[in-house]
Design a protein around this motif. Structure first.
Motif, PDB file in Angstrom:
ATOM      1  N   PRO A 295       0.554  -1.497  -0.003  1.00 29.92           N
ATOM      2  CA  PRO A 295       0.090   0.166   0.033  1.00 29.92           C
ATOM      3  C   PRO A 295       1.011   1.490   0.367  1.00 29.92           C
ATOM      4  CG  PRO A 295      -0.729  -1.755   1.679  1.00 29.92           C
ATOM      5  CD  PRO A 295       0.527  -2.289   0.962  1.00 29.92           C
ATOM      6  N   VAL A 296       2.142   1.470   0.585  1.00 29.44           N
ATOM      7  CA  VAL A 296       2.974   2.331   0.030  1.00 29.44           C
ATOM      8  C   VAL A 296       3.050   2.553  -0.774  1.00 29.44           C
ATOM      9  CG1 VAL A 296       5.528   3.434   1.398  1.00 29.44           C
ATOM     10  CG2 VAL A 296       3.611   2.300   2.835  1.00 29.44           C
ATOM     11  N   LEU A 297       3.761   1.719  -1.718  1.00 28.39           N
ATOM     12  CA  LEU A 297       3.952   1.907  -3.177  1.00 28.39           C
ATOM     13  C   LEU A 297       2.694   2.402  -3.941  1.00 28.39           C
ATOM     14  CD1 LEU A 297       6.049  -1.361  -3.788  1.00 28.39           C
ATOM     15  CD2 LEU A 297       7.541   0.859  -3.321  1.00 28.39           C
ATOM     16  N   HIS A 298       1.371   1.834  -3.620  1.00 25.24           N
ATOM     17  CA  HIS A 298       0.809   2.951  -4.472  1.00 25.24           C
ATOM     18  C   HIS A 298       0.178   3.946  -3.871  1.00 25.24           C
ATOM     19  CE1 HIS A 298      -1.335  -0.735  -5.871  1.00 25.24           C
ATOM     20  NE2 HIS A 298      -0.453  -1.231  -5.553  1.00 25.24           N
ATOM     21  N   GLN A 299       0.040   4.814  -3.027  1.00 24.33           N
ATOM     22  CA  GLN A 299       0.288   5.647  -2.152  1.00 24.33           C
ATOM     23  C   GLN A 299       1.229   6.732  -2.419  1.00 24.33           C
ATOM     24  OE1 GLN A 299      -2.266   6.600  -0.215  1.00 24.33           O
ATOM     25  NE2 GLN A 299      -2.212   8.802  -0.406  1.00 24.33           N
ATOM     26  N   THR A 300       2.480   6.253  -2.601  1.00 21.54           N
ATOM     27  CA  THR A 300       3.863   6.981  -2.799  1.00 21.54           C
ATOM     28  C   THR A 300       3.802   8.071  -4.548  1.00 21.54           C
ATOM     29  OG1 THR A 300       5.286   6.238  -1.753  1.00 21.54           O
ATOM     30  CG2 THR A 300       5.898   6.803  -3.687  1.00 21.54           C
ATOM     31  N   LEU A 301       2.984   6.326  -5.342  1.00 19.83           N
ATOM     32  CA  LEU A 301       2.527   6.728  -6.255  1.00 19.83           C
ATOM     33  C   LEU A 301       1.218   7.620  -6.538  1.00 19.83           C
ATOM     34  CD1 LEU A 301       2.599   3.687  -8.248  1.00 19.83           C
ATOM     35  CD2 LEU A 301       4.291   5.031  -8.249  1.00 19.83           C
ATOM     36  N   LEU A 302       0.374   7.483  -6.065  1.00 19.24           N
ATOM     37  CA  LEU A 302      -0.888   9.083  -5.845  1.00 19.24           C
ATOM     38  C   LEU A 302      -0.179  10.234  -5.427  1.00 19.24           C
ATOM     39  CD1 LEU A 302      -3.305   6.676  -3.998  1.00 19.24           C
ATOM     40  CD2 LEU A 302      -3.081   7.165  -7.310  1.00 19.24           C
ATOM     41  N   CYS A 303       0.615  10.261  -5.220  1.00 16.81           N
ATOM     42  CA  CYS A 303       1.213  10.974  -3.981  1.00 16.81           C
ATOM     43  C   CYS A 303       2.171  12.543  -4.677  1.00 16.81           C
ATOM     44  CB  CYS A 303       1.704  10.927  -2.768  1.00 16.81           C
ATOM     45  SG  CYS A 303       1.033  10.597  -1.616  1.00 16.81           S
TER      46      CYS A 303
ATOM     47  N   ALA B  16      -2.400  -5.219 -13.126  1.00 12.83           N
ATOM     48  CA  ALA B  16      -1.619  -6.085 -13.580  1.00 12.83           C
ATOM     49  C   ALA B  16      -1.320  -6.253 -11.830  1.00 12.83           C
ATOM     50  CB  ALA B  16      -0.501  -6.040 -13.377  1.00 12.83           C
ATOM     51  N   SER B  17      -1.626  -5.219 -11.419  1.00 10.32           N
ATOM     52  CA  SER B  17      -1.489  -5.029  -9.291  1.00 10.32           C
ATOM     53  C   SER B  17      -2.431  -5.280  -8.502  1.00 10.32           C
ATOM     54  CB  SER B  17      -1.074  -3.853  -9.063  1.00 10.32           C
ATOM     55  OG  SER B  17      -0.712  -3.684  -7.802  1.00 10.32           O
ATOM     56  N   ALA B  18      -4.314  -5.288  -9.657  1.00  6.22           N
ATOM     57  CA  ALA B  18      -5.063  -4.405  -9.173  1.00  6.22           C
ATOM     58  C   ALA B  18      -5.946  -6.082  -8.901  1.00  6.22           C
ATOM     59  CB  ALA B  18      -6.513  -3.625  -9.753  1.00  6.22           C
ATOM     60  N   HIS B  19      -5.411  -7.285 -10.400  1.00  2.00           N
ATOM     61  CA  HIS B  19      -5.393  -8.667 -10.275  1.00  2.00           C
ATOM     62  C   HIS B  19      -5.032  -9.574  -9.364  1.00  2.00           C
ATOM     63  CE1 HIS B  19      -6.638  -8.373 -15.457  1.00  2.00           C
ATOM     64  NE2 HIS B  19      -7.377  -7.240 -14.039  1.00  2.00           N
ATOM     65  N   GLN B  20      -3.115  -9.005  -9.024  1.00  2.00           N
ATOM     66  CA  GLN B  20      -2.513  -9.806  -8.227  1.00  2.00           C
ATOM     67  C   GLN B  20      -3.033  -9.398  -6.116  1.00  2.00           C
ATOM     68  OE1 GLN B  20      -1.127 -11.766  -9.217  1.00  2.00           O
ATOM     69  NE2 GLN B  20      -0.524 -13.014  -6.755  1.00  2.00           N
TER      70      GLN B  20
ATOM     71  N   LEU C 203      -0.056   4.952 -19.957  1.00  2.00           N
ATOM     72  CA  LEU C 203      -0.745   3.995 -20.512  1.00  2.00           C
ATOM     73  C   LEU C 203       0.289   3.234 -19.695  1.00  2.00           C
ATOM     74  CD1 LEU C 203      -0.923   4.709 -24.207  1.00  2.00           C
ATOM     75  CD2 LEU C 203      -2.323   4.898 -22.661  1.00  2.00           C
ATOM     76  N   ALA C 204       2.168   3.175 -19.602  1.00  2.00           N
ATOM     77  CA  ALA C 204       2.681   2.111 -18.662  1.00  2.00           C
ATOM     78  C   ALA C 204       2.052   2.152 -17.056  1.00  2.00           C
ATOM     79  CB  ALA C 204       4.223   2.726 -18.668  1.00  2.00           C
ATOM     80  N   LEU C 205       1.533   3.149 -16.195  1.00  2.00           N
ATOM     81  CA  LEU C 205       1.024   3.241 -14.973  1.00  2.00           C
ATOM     82  C   LEU C 205      -0.132   2.177 -14.998  1.00  2.00           C
ATOM     83  CD1 LEU C 205       1.519   3.571 -11.879  1.00  2.00           C
ATOM     84  CD2 LEU C 205      -0.247   6.191 -12.949  1.00  2.00           C
ATOM     85  N   SER C 206      -1.693   2.567 -16.129  1.00  2.00           N
ATOM     86  CA  SER C 206      -2.375   1.786 -16.301  1.00  2.00           C
ATOM     87  C   SER C 206      -1.863   0.721 -16.323  1.00  2.00           C
ATOM     88  CB  SER C 206      -3.368   2.291 -18.024  1.00  2.00           C
ATOM     89  OG  SER C 206      -3.432   3.625 -17.090  1.00  2.00           O
TER      90      SER C 206
END
Length: 558
Positions: free
Chosen positions: A35-43, A70-74, A62-65
Motif C-alpha cells: 500500500p505504501v508503494l501505491h500511495q507513493t504513486l498517488l502522491c 496487473a497489481s489490481a489483479h494480483q 499508459l505504462a502506469l495503467s
C-alpha cells in the motif's frame, strides 16, 4: 527514477526472488509495503519540480495503467487467498488475547496460537472477517465462498477437500487471466450445483448440461475468448440458459407490462416480452433511434413542445391560447416569458431517444385515428392538421420486422435448437412454430464457412434484400467488441466504390458510424476473406495484425 530508490527496489526484488520462502516477519513487511508503494504513486505532485515532468507524459499514463491493472489483479488473488487462510486456520477460534495482540501488531509467531477453550467469539470465518476488516457481512461471506471455489473446501469437522471448481481454480492462479471474471463465473456456477447435505463431504462440480457435459468445463472454454465483451456475453448467455433450464419456469406466464410505482419523480415500468415480441420491439426501437431516418431525427428532439410551438389545435377544448408576435401567450409579458424559458437542454441519452421514438409513434397513431374518425363522421377524405390529405402528410415512420435465422435441421425439427432472432433472442419450439406459421421464408445458401453464395447485384445502393443478406451474415458491426445493432449500421463497400468497387454481398459488410469513419481514416482495414469480411486492427492494438471478426453477436446464439 531516483538512483537510490531504483537500486533499493531492484535489491528488494532480487532478495525476494532468491529467498526459498519468506519468513513470517518478511512476508508481513512486504504485505504492509505494497500500500505504501501505491500511495507513493498517488502522491506525486506535478509542481514539485522537473523530476515530475513525466506526469504530463501520456506514455507514462499508459505504462502506469498497465502496471496498476496487473497489481489490481494480483491484489484480488491475495485478498481471496487471505480469506482462504482465515478459513483454513480456523482463525475464528483464536483466544481473545491472541485477537487483541494481532490487532496491536504484537503477535509472537514463535509460539503456537492459543485457541479459545469455550464458545468462540465469532460464529465462523465470515463473521470474523467482517468484524476484523470492518466490511459488510455479505462481502466477507462472498470472499470465504470464493476461496472454497478456487482454493479448498472444508466439511463440518474442518477436514480439507479439493476446491469445488478445479478447472477454474487453475485459471484463477494463471497470472494472464482476469481473476474477477473467474470468481464471478464460479459464484454463478455454484448456484447451479446441487445442494449438499450439511454433514456430507464437499465435492467438486457435478452440474451437467442436457448432453451430459460438465457446466464448469463449458464455462472454462468460454473464458478462453480473447474479446472481453464477447467473453461476458458467452458466459452470461450460457449460465442464464442453464439457470432457466434447471429452474423449469414458464416465461410466458410472466409476460406483460408492469407498473412499478413512482420513484424520484418518475413512474417506472417493467416490460417482459417473449422472444418473438421482443424481436419486433427491438426492431422498432432500433429503427426509431436511427439517426439517418426521419423517426430517428424526431426522436432526438425534445418530446415536449415548447409553448411557442403549440398550435390552436393542440390546445385543450374550452381553453383560449393565442401566441403573439413574440412567441408567447398574450397574458405574459416579454420579461415573464424570458424568465420562464428553460435553459439549454443537455444532449438526450440513448434511453431518452428510444422513449421519444415510441412516444412519437403513439402521438402519430392517435392523430391518424382522430383524422379517420372525423372523416367517417363527415363522409369525406381524412385531412391532416395542415389541411392536406392525410395520406400526403410527411410523418416519421418505421417498419418493424422479425428476422429469424435457423438451419435446415432446425426447420425440419432435427436439431435441439430452434433458431435465433437478428437481435440474439433464442426461440423455443412453440415460438418458432407460431413465427413460421405467418412467416415469409427466405432461403439463403450458406457455405461451410458461413459465406452467402446466392445473393449478389452490381449497383451503387444496396437493395433491401441485399442488406438483409449482409445483416444475416454479420449480425451487426464486425469490429471485435462492438455491440451496435444491425439497423444502425452502414453497409460498407470493402472494395471502395470510388476505386471501382462493386455492390455485392461478397464485397460488403456492416460497420457502425464510428468504425466506418475509422476505416476511411485508415485506422482499421477491412478485407474480404472468401466472403467472410474481417478487420485488421491497428498495430498498437494487435501487433500480430491478424484478421479478426466480431464474435459478440454470434455469442448470443451460443
Amino acid at each position: 527514477m531516483n538512483r537510490t530508490v531504483s537500486q533499493a527496489l531492484a535489491g528488494l526484488a532480487q532478495a525476494i526472488k532468491d529467498a526459498p520462502a519468506l519468513a513470517v516477519d518478511d512476508a508481513l513487511a512486504v504485505a504492509a509495503f505494497i500500500p505504501v508503494l501505491h500511495q507513493t504513486l498517488l502522491c506525486a505532485d506535478p509542481a514539485t519540480g522537473p523530476e515530475s515532468h513525466y506526469l504530463h507524459d501520456p506514455r507514462y499514463a499508459l505504462a502506469l495503467s498497465t502496471a496498476a491493472e496487473a497489481s489490481a489483479h494480483q491484489a484480488l488473488r491475495t485478498q481471496i487467498y487471505a480469506a482462504h487462510l482465515v478459513d483454513d486456520t480456523a482463525a475464528h477460534t483464536l483466544a481473545q488475547v491472541e485477537l487483541a495482540a494481532a490487532r496491536q501488531g504484537t503477535t509472537d509467531f514463535s509460539v503456537p496460537a492459543q485457541r479459545t477453550g469455550k464458545r468462540p467469539s465469532f460464529t465462523g470465518p465470515a463473521a470474523l472477517l467482517a468484524s476484523w476488516l470492518r466490511t459488510d457481512h455479505f462481502e466477507a461471506k462472498r470472499r470465504i465462498q470464493s476461496a472454497s471455489h478456487v482454493f479448498a473446501q472444508y466439511d463440518y469437522q474442518h477436514q480439507r477437500h479439493q476446491a469445488q471448481f478445479p478447472l477454474l481454480a487453475r485459471r484463477f492462479a494463471d497470472l494472464r487471466q482476469p481473476p474477477a471474471e473467474v470468481l464471478s463465473a464460479a459464484r454463478r456456477l455454484g448456484a447451479l450445483e446441487p445442494q449438499r447435505d450439511e454433514y456430507a463431504a464437499p465435492a467438486t462440480a457435478s452440474a451437467l448440461t442436457e448432453d451430459g457435459e460438465l457446466l464448469e468445463s463449458i464455462v472454462n472454454q468460454q473464458l478462453d475468448e480473447p474479446d472481453p465483451g464477447t467473453r461476458r456475453q458467452l458466459v452470461n448467455s450460457f449460465l442464464k440458459s442453464q439457470k432457466e433450464r434447471l429452474g423449469k419456469k414458464r416465461p410466458e406466464a410472466q409476460e406483460g407490462l408492469y407498473r412499478r410505482g413512482e420513484r424520484g419523480g418518475l413512474v417506472h415500468y417493467d416490460l417482459a416480452l417473449r422472444p418473438t415480441r421482443a424481436e419486433l420491439f427491438e426492431s422498432g426501437i432500433s429503427q426509431s433511434d436511427n439517426p439517418r431516418s426521419g423517426s430517428g431525427q424526431a426522436a432526438r428532439e425534445a418530446f415536449a413542445q415548447s409553448p411557442g410551438q403549440r398550435t390552436e389545435q393542440d390546445a385543450a377544448p374550452g381553453t383560449s391560447y393565442q401566441a403573439d408576435a413574440g412567441g408567447h401567450p398574450d397574458f405574459l409579458t416579454d420579461e415573464e416569458a424570458a424568465a420562464s424559458e428553460d435553459p439549454v437542454s443537455p444532449p438526450l441519452s440513448p434511453a431518452a431517444r428510444r422513449l421519444n421514438g415510441l412516444m412519437n409513434l403513439l402521438e402519430i397513431n392517435t392523430k391518424r385515428l382522430q383524422e379517420l374518425l372525423d372523416a367517417a363522421r363527415n363522409g369525406g377524405t381524412p385531412k391532416g392538421a395542415d389541411g392536406n390529405d392525410a395520406g400526403t402528410v410527411d410523418v416519421p415512420t418505421i417498419t418493424p420486422q422479425v428476422v429469424v435465422m435457423l438451419t435446415l435441421d432446425e426447420l425440419e425439427g432435427r436439431a435441439r435448437t430452434h433458431g435465433i432472432t437478428q437481435h440474439g433472442f433464442k426461440l423455443d419450439a412453440t415460438d418458432l412454430r407460431q413465427t413460421l406459421s405467418r412467416a415469409r421464408i427466405i432461403p439463403m445458401v450458406l457455405g461451410g464457412r458461413g459465406e452467402l453464395l446466392d445473393i449478389g447485384r452490381s449497383q451503387r445502393k444496396h437493395p433491401n434484400y441485399m442488406r438483409l443478406g449482409v445483416a444475416v451474415r454479420d449480425r451487426g458491426c464486425i469490429v471485435p467488441g462492438c455491440t451496435m445493432d444491425p439497423e444502425r449500421c452502414n453497409i460498407h463497400h470493402i472494395w471502395f466504390w470510388s476505386e471501382g468497387g462493386v455492390t455485392a454481398v461478397y464485397w460488403s459488410t456492416m460497420l457502425c458510424d464510428t468504425h466506418h469513419h475509422d476505416v476511411h481514416a485508415g485506422l482499421i482495414k477491412v478485407i474480404a476473406d472468401d466472403g467472410v469480411p474481417k478487420v485488421i486492427l491497428p498495430s498498437f492494438v494487435d501487433p500480430t495484425q491478424t484478421p479478426v471478426r466480431n464474435s459478440y453477436h454470434m455469442a448470443k446464439a451460443a
